[in-house]
Structure formats: C-alpha cells, structure tokens
Scaffold this motif. Structure first.
Motif, PDB file in Angstrom:
ATOM      1  N   THR A 161       2.001 -13.281  43.325  1.00 31.41           N
ATOM      2  CA  THR A 161       0.826 -13.397  44.197  1.00 31.41           C
ATOM      3  C   THR A 161      -0.440 -13.086  43.406  1.00 31.41           C
ATOM      4  O   THR A 161      -0.395 -12.824  42.204  1.00 31.41           O
ATOM      5  N   LYS A 162      -1.574 -13.070  44.129  1.00 27.96           N
ATOM      6  CA  LYS A 162      -2.846 -12.718  43.474  1.00 27.96           C
ATOM      7  C   LYS A 162      -2.884 -11.241  43.114  1.00 27.96           C
ATOM      8  O   LYS A 162      -3.699 -10.817  42.307  1.00 27.96           O
ATOM      9  N   ARG A 219       1.090 -15.655  35.157  1.00 30.48           N
ATOM     10  CA  ARG A 219      -0.125 -15.537  35.948  1.00 30.48           C
ATOM     11  C   ARG A 219       0.184 -15.697  37.436  1.00 30.48           C
ATOM     12  O   ARG A 219       1.261 -16.165  37.809  1.00 30.48           O
ATOM     13  N   SER A 220      -0.782 -15.346  38.254  1.00 32.07           N
ATOM     14  CA  SER A 220      -0.649 -15.546  39.698  1.00 32.07           C
ATOM     15  C   SER A 220      -0.276 -16.997  39.970  1.00 32.07           C
ATOM     16  O   SER A 220      -0.758 -17.892  39.280  1.00 32.07           O
TER      17      SER A 220
END
Lengths: 253, 324
Positions: free
Chosen positions: B211-212, B283-284
């Motif tokens: 997720t972010k 990465r997200s």
C-alpha cells in the motif's frame, strides 16, 4: 553505574538475591538471524526475573556470532550473525543449530540465585487535568476521584518488565485493578512525558508520538537524552515509584 | 559536499546500531544493505561505512572538493552537471560538480557512497540516523538544504580528472547476487500455525500489494483480511527486520529497518535476510509473491550474497590500486 545530574537523586540501588528453580521454556527461530526463548506468554514477576537473569547470563557468556539479547515480559530473543557462524562450522551445519546448542548449554547451568538489577527510580508526576487528556474519562469510567487515582497510582512500587515501542519506553506493572483501562481504539498524538495506562500496565512516553494509552498525568523528567552515556532513564528490571507534584512544581521543575 | 536542494527523506545509514534494542532503541541502518555494501566496495571503503540513503525526490548535491563516489540500488536517473551517470560504477567528481536525480525508473532507495566515508560522530557505536530518537547520522534527522557533509577522504583526485569535470571509472559491479527469482522467500513465524489452511494457501498462492503506507518502519500490505484461529492475547516480545505481523484487521505488515524493537501482534512469517535487499527496493502498488523456504536455504542464500560482496570488494580494491 554512572547516572547523571537529572536522575541521580531518584535512584537507589538494592540488589536482592533470590533462589528459585529454573522454569521451563520453548525455543523457536525468529527468522534466520535470531531466536526466541519463551517462558509462556505471561506478565508474571517470577518469569520476568528468570528472563532478566538469563539475559544477564547471555551477555556475560557470549558465544561467537552473538549480536545482542532483548528481554521482554516472558521471553528473551537472541540476535546472531549467521554468516559469521557458518564460517566456523563444518559444511552441513546450520547457524541456527549452532546457536541453539550454545544456548542449551548456557541454559543447562542452573541459576543459583537471581540477582535483579533492582534500582529504585522515583518519578514526579503532575496529575493535573490540564496535562492529562484522559484523566476525566478514566475517573468517570472507573468511578474514582482524582485523589483516589493519585493515591492508587503512587501507592505501589512498579516493576519495569521490559523496554520497547519507543527508545526509552518502559512497560511497567501492575497498576491497581481500579486504575485498569483499555487502550484507546485509535492512537492519538501523545506528548513527551505523558504518563499512561493500558490494561494493568503503566508507562511514560519519552517522545511525542501517536499512542493508544490513556493519559493520566505528566512528568517533567527526561526519559531519554541522546547525550547521556546511557540515554534511557529506565532499564528492564528497575523498580519505579511515582510521586505527585502540583502544577507549580511541574512548571518550575 | 553540500545539499543544495532537500530530498523527501535522505539520511545517513550504515549497517545499523545493535546492542541497544534492550533499551527500546531500534537498530535503523540501510534498508537495502546489499546495495549499500556494493556502493562501499566500489569506492574501496570498508563494507560497513556509512552512506547516504536517498528516496525520490532526492537531494541535489554539490561537491565542494574532488571525491570518488558510487551510486547503487534504485535507478533514479542520475546526472552530474546534466550528463547522465551510471549506477554501480565508481565516479571521480570534481569541485563544483552537481549531482541530481531526475525520475524514479526502478527501485525505491538509492545509495551514495564516498571514498573515505563521512566525518561524523558515532552515536552508540553507529552512524545510522535514528529518526525516532533524533540521534545519529547528520544531527539525527533527514538532510536539509544547506547541510554540509564533511568527507574523510585523503585521496588526491585531480590528476585523474585532467581538467574534466568528472570521470566514470571503467568497471561495473555486477549487481545481481545470482538470485533473480520474483518470489520473496519467507520462514514460518511462531503464529504461522494459527493461520487456518485457507489463509495459509492465500498467503503462499496470491500476490500481496504494497500500500501507500510503506516507509522505513514497515510496509503495510493491502490484502483481503486473513483469518487467524483464536488464541490467547500475546504479551509483547522482540521482533526483527523482515517480521510479518498480522494486524487485528486481518491485514499484514512487514517490519523494515526502522521497526519497533518489540510487538504484540501475531508473527506469522519472516522474510529471509537475503531477501531484505530485494524487498527494500519494492514500491507502493508493487506485488509481493511469498514462497516458503527453510532455515538451511535462508542461511545459504545469505552466505552466498555476502561472499559475492566480498569478492566484489576484493576485485574493486585491485582495480583501485592505481588510484590509491
């Protein structure tokens, strides 16, 4: 122990030897570079005394590849360097088995006594509602007066069972049942120095941080100072007693 | 060297601060320790020397004296004075050269090593920045505009520059550690057995999106809630880099370099140490595929990875001899 100005007057040393039989434990890997000895998932002073005694023992009888040991309520985790250890081993051995054997050897040595690091640390707390966002709530929920809360919270000597969560955060217990409070559902920003309750644990936030403990007071004392030789005021095994100060004393501490 | 524009979170990191977790002091250290050590090897440093860990958008750096540097890890399309420069190669830079990073091509964290390392106090035996304790590294914080980092180098580089502004050294580190698998290998955690069969199947059979909420502390995964069999509430105990915890809402979090020292959530699995590097570069919105392995394999992979870095270090020292 070299403690500095801010805290010295609060610390009294008292080493009490005790004799108890070795308790049984379970050992399991924590990934590929650490393993945990577990005495049974409980908040129990006798178990924590064993954890601390074994922690001291491991620190003094280090084996090759040992990095550090971390005591908790009822467990002790040993971190090691598997690459370093594998260089010492015949081709077929694992570092985990090597460390398990070393630890089993150390654990076979029965502790004749458990000398706890029982320093006594006295910590001033201002239980004024203006510094304690959850004070009213806890008084209401637990149907006690602020005087009763102060007398209950300062009336016991607590044990620092373990350190964790934030640098210098001490998990202490156990508070009187009349003070027990569930954690907040959502963490809120909590100021450095806030004294909180979660279940029957009590603790102090060394830094401003999101936190779920119910805040009943604030200490003017610094729990963490990166410039001290030992940056954290408290250590696992310490005894802590709170004493009440008023707003004026807090402001001029 | 001077920071002339601040990045989003660029910090000084080494291999971490160990021996203080019992005081709640988290180890910090580089997220991708493989890339960090490769950067050090390329400039002839000890492998544990502190480096800069850069996130995108990254700092813009002005060199205030000639230096030998290397950039490894994520590809952020770097340039010096506007000319593209490669990853995984030593570069001799000149006074007034400016290093910039333009766009995040691949990976999440880039590492910048300088020959000789940084002149910087150690805090509790390490130069790693501990953002929680605001200690270690450069004033215990991420780098800001105007910060000056003193490099400890004694090298005399001007003769290799021949008046040019910078020079790329003609050898490249093979950044592959012989492990190109897309899977993230894991070991069972203490509470793995509390996952019902269906949860375990999903754990190993479906991809998990990052997720972010993915930073140096941990990566939150955006999975459909996983069931866990009821058990007693856990009292807090030590956790480690790579520990995968199951949160009360059924989602997973992977603890990374700035993780808390202890936790009370079920530990269902642990990412093997040899795959921390691969994980740190995710990465997200990227997907993770978990695959179960055993301790023997995990240890062997880590040993191979470290042998590879050692060989690289020796090769670089040999190549760097004429530059000494």
């Amino acid at each position: 122990m070299g403690y500095v100005r801010v805290t010295k007057k609060h610390i009294i040393f008292n080493n009490t030897p005790m004799t108890t039989p070795t308790l049984s434990y379970q050992l399991f890997p924590l990934g590929d570079s650490a393993l945990t000895l577990d005495w049974g998932n409980r908040i129990d002073e006798a178990i924590n005394l064993e954890v601390m005694a074994r922690y001291q023992q491991f620190r003094h009888q280090q084996f090759p590849g040992f990095i550090e040991a971390v005591p908790a309520y009822s467990s002790l985790t040993v971190y090691y360097d598997p690459v370093f250890i594998r260089k010492l081993l015949p081709a077929e051995g694992t570092a985990f088995n090597y460390v398990r054997e070393r630890i089993t050897e150390i654990m076979a040595v029965e502790l004749t006594y458990k000398e706890t690091n029982s320093r006594m640390v006295r910590i001033p707390v201002c239980y004024d509602a203006s510094l304690s966002p959850d004070l009213e709530h806890i008084l209401e929920e637990n149907k006690i007066t602020v005087e009763e809360l102060i007398s209950l919270h300062t009336g016991r000597i607590y044990r620092v069972y373990m350190m964790g969560f934030l640098p210098g955060f001490a998990y202490m217990g156990e508070v009187d049942e009349q003070l027990a409070m569930a954690r907040k559902l959502r963490p809120k920003s909590t100021k450095a120095g806030s004294v909180g309750i979660a279940g029957r644990q009590t603790g102090i936030y060394p830094f401003t941080s999101p936190g779920g403990w119910q805040i009943i007071g604030m200490t003017p004392i610094e729990l963490f100072n990166r410039n001290r030789k030992e940056p954290t005021l408290l250590q696992a095994g310490d005894r802590v007693q709170f004493y009440s100060i008023d707003k004026y004393e807090f402001a001029h501490y | 060297m001077r920071i002339i524009k601040a990045g989003i979170q660029d910090t000084v990191q080494d291999l971490g601060r160990y021996g203080y977790q019992q005081a709640g002091i988290n180890p910090s250290g580089a997220m991708d320790r493989y890339a960090m050590q490769v950067a050090n090897a390329l400039v002839g440093n000890e492998l544990h020397e502190a480096v800069l860990e850069l996130h995108f958008p990254s700092s813009v750096i002005l060199f205030t004296r000639p230096l030998m540097i290397a950039i490894t890890g994520a590809d952020f399309s770097s340039s010096i004075n506007g000319e593209p420069v490669p990853l995984n190669q030593g570069i001799v830079v000149n006074k007034n050269d400016a290093l910039q990073f333009h766009r995040p091509v691949s990976g999440a964290r880039s590492y910048l090593a300088v020959q000789g390392g940084f002149q910087m106090n150690h805090w509790l035996e390490s130069q790693s920045t501990n953002l929680k304790a605001t200690a270690g590294g450069y004033e215990g914080r991420a780098l800001r505009k105007g910060d000056e980092l003193i490099c400890r180098t004694e090298g005399e580089y001007s003769k290799y520059l021949n008046g040019k502004n910078f020079r790329i050294l003609p050898w490249t580190a093979d950044h592959q550690s012989g492990d190109n698998s897309k899977e993230i290998l894991i070991l069972p955690g203490k509470e793995w057995d509390r996952l019902p069969a269906a949860s375990r199947e999903r754990f190993l059979g479906t991809p998990f999106l990052i997720t972010k909420l993915a930073d140096r502390m941990g990566f939150h995964l955006g999975n459909e809630p996983l069931d866990i069999l009821p058990g007693e509430e856990l009292v807090s105990s030590a956790v480690t880099f790579g520990t995968i915890q199951l949160l009360p809402d059924g989602k997973l979090i992977i603890l990374m370099a700035d993780h808390q020292t202890t936790g009370g959530y079920p530990c269902v699995a642990h990412v093997i140490t040899a795959h921390h590097s691969k994980l740190a570069q995710k990465r997200s919105a990227e997907a993770l595929h978990f695959k179960m392995t055993d301790l023997e394999t995990a240890e062997q992979l880590l040993q191979k990875q470290q042998q590879h870095i050692k060989q690289l270090q020796n090769a670089c020292l040999f190549k760097l001899q004429p530059y000494a």
